[in-house]
Motif scaffolding. Structure first.
Motif, short mmCIF file in Angstrom:
data_model
loop_
_atom_site.label_atom_id
_atom_site.label_comp_id
_atom_site.label_asym_id
_atom_site.label_seq_id
_atom_site.Cartn_x
_atom_site.Cartn_y
_atom_site.Cartn_z
N GLN A 107 0.82 -1.21 0.00
CA GLN A 107 0.00 0.00 0.00
C GLN A 107 0.86 1.26 0.00
N ARG A 108 2.06 1.18 0.57
CA ARG A 108 2.95 2.34 0.52
C ARG A 108 3.38 2.65 -0.91
N VAL A 109 3.35 1.64 -1.78
CA VAL A 109 3.69 1.85 -3.19
C VAL A 109 2.47 2.31 -3.98
N TRP A 110 1.33 1.62 -3.80
CA TRP A 110 0.16 1.89 -4.63
C TRP A 110 -0.98 2.57 -3.88
N GLY A 111 -0.84 2.72 -2.57
CA GLY A 111 -1.93 3.31 -1.78
C GLY A 111 -2.11 4.80 -2.04
N TYR A 112 -3.25 5.30 -1.59
CA TYR A 112 -3.60 6.70 -1.83
C TYR A 112 -4.58 7.16 -0.76
N THR A 113 -4.35 8.36 -0.24
CA THR A 113 -5.35 9.02 0.60
C THR A 113 -5.58 10.42 0.04
N GLY A 114 -6.75 10.96 0.26
CA GLY A 114 -7.06 12.29 -0.26
C GLY A 114 -6.13 13.36 0.30
N PHE A 115 -5.78 13.23 1.59
CA PHE A 115 -4.94 14.24 2.20
C PHE A 115 -3.52 14.19 1.63
N CYS A 116 -2.97 12.98 1.47
CA CYS A 116 -1.64 12.86 0.87
C CYS A 116 -1.66 13.30 -0.59
N GLY A 117 -2.78 13.08 -1.27
CA GLY A 117 -2.92 13.58 -2.63
C GLY A 117 -2.85 15.09 -2.67
N MET A 118 -3.44 15.74 -1.66
CA MET A 118 -3.37 17.20 -1.57
C MET A 118 -1.95 17.66 -1.31
N VAL A 119 -1.24 16.97 -0.41
CA VAL A 119 0.16 17.29 -0.13
C VAL A 119 1.00 17.13 -1.40
N GLN A 120 0.74 16.05 -2.12
CA GLN A 120 1.42 15.80 -3.39
C GLN A 120 1.17 16.96 -4.37
N ALA A 121 -0.06 17.43 -4.42
CA ALA A 121 -0.41 18.51 -5.34
C ALA A 121 0.28 19.82 -4.97
N LEU A 122 0.36 20.12 -3.69
CA LEU A 122 1.04 21.35 -3.26
C LEU A 122 2.53 21.29 -3.62
N GLY A 123 3.13 20.10 -3.44
CA GLY A 123 4.53 19.94 -3.81
C GLY A 123 4.73 20.06 -5.31
#
Length: 325
Positions: A107-123
């Protein structure tokens, strides 16, 4: 954990979904507005906010700058805002996102959460802006910064597959050293070179850079590499059950970009130490010869900045670090 921002407008999602699916960025439509918003925020700070506010807060200093120094100052302001904001958000994701904390290796490779997706987007939004600025001012910041921007954008864009979305907050914590770099540069421009405050900030800079980027960074790079390797060598039956595998090109692209970023950090830290050693040796030789020392300038690229060491007596008070992220 859910994304705290409002959803991307349906019309935008509909328009970009075919393109995102074609390139494999399946979660990008849900975060495209955040990528664009982050890019726009940093562009506005750079072009409008800093040139407007800085002369009001520091009229004598800012108005005395030439064009190159004003560009540097405005970019440092962006870097300070971005590094402070992204570290707060990343820490919150690591401690508050329970869904992320419960992930296993796959899951650390393929997993996803909405909040981490937002962090990814800001980066990704910041590194997209960074790529634009590094290209625009290539003659000022050089090819090293451009390479950094390309690799960082590559790493954070791949997270929208999603791919190692779990590690987005982890690697964004590299930015913990950036506020100290920015404050060091600002203090030099504000005629605080050699002050006790700059000495304390310089110590914090070296300590945080070493432990955050080199020690924690090496550990995190090893972890993500092992997770990707485990997913890549997954048995065929498990691949069918999980519904996906790690293509060799994807693993190679991510690991290569990550290693380039990591070795850039090692190189920059080594150049910082080398610059300090040169100044120390110069001061020692000057005392032995009884001659007045000449100012030494040693240009060192540290995420888009020059480290210059003026002629002062303290090892840490000598360093003038310019940093942009």
């Amino acid at each position: 954990m859910r994304d705290p921002f409002p959803q991307c407008p349906a019309s935008v999602v509909k328009a970009i979904t075919p393109i995102c699916q074609a390139i494999g960025f399946t979660t990008l439509p849900s975060h495209a507005h955040e990528v664009f918003g982050a890019f726009l925020l940093y562009h506005v700070i750079n072009v409008y906010v800093s040139p407007l506010v800085s002369p009001l807060l520091f009229p004598k200093t800012y108005r005395s700058f030439n064009k190159r120094n004003r560009i540097n100052w405005d970019i440092h302001v962006v870097s300070l805002v971005q590094s402070t904001l992204i570290c707060i958000v990343s820490f919150y994701a690591m401690f508050a996102d329970r869904e992320r904390s419960a992930m296993n290796a796959h899951q650390r490779v393929w997993g996803y959460t909405g909040f981490c997706g937002m962090v990814q987007a800001l980066g990704a939004g910041y590194f997209l802006w960074d790529l634009m600025v590094s290209t625009q001012y290539l003659n000022i910041f050089g090819p090293g910064l451009l390479a950094h921007a390309v690799c960082a954008l590559c790493v954070f864009s791949l997270g929208f597959r999603p791919f190692v979305n779990y590690y987005a907050p982890t690697f964004l914590l590299y930015e913990l050293s950036s506020p100290f770099l920015n404050f060091h540069w600002f203090m030099d421009k504000l005629e605080m070179t050699g002050s006790r405050l700059q000495l304390l900030n310089g110590i914090c800079l070296l300590v945080v850079f070493f432990f955050c980027r080199l020690i924690y960074g090496t550990y995190s790079s090893f972890r993500v590499g092992m997770d990707i390797y485990e997913a890549w060598k997954m048995p065929p039956d498990d691949i069918v059950a999980q519904g996906r595998n790690v293509p060799a090109w994807l693993a190679l692209s991510y690991v290569t970009s990550n290693l380039i970023l990591h070795f850039l950090n090692i190189y920059w830290f080594g150049k910082m130490i080398e610059a300090l050693r040169k100044r120390f040796d110069s001061t020692t030789n000057t005392k032995q010869d009884g001659k007045k020392s000449e100012p030494i300038e040693d240009g060192v690229s540290v995420e888009g900045t020059d480290l210059k060491i003026p002629d002062t007596t303290s090892l840490f008070r000598e360093s003038n670090v310019r940093q942009r992220k």
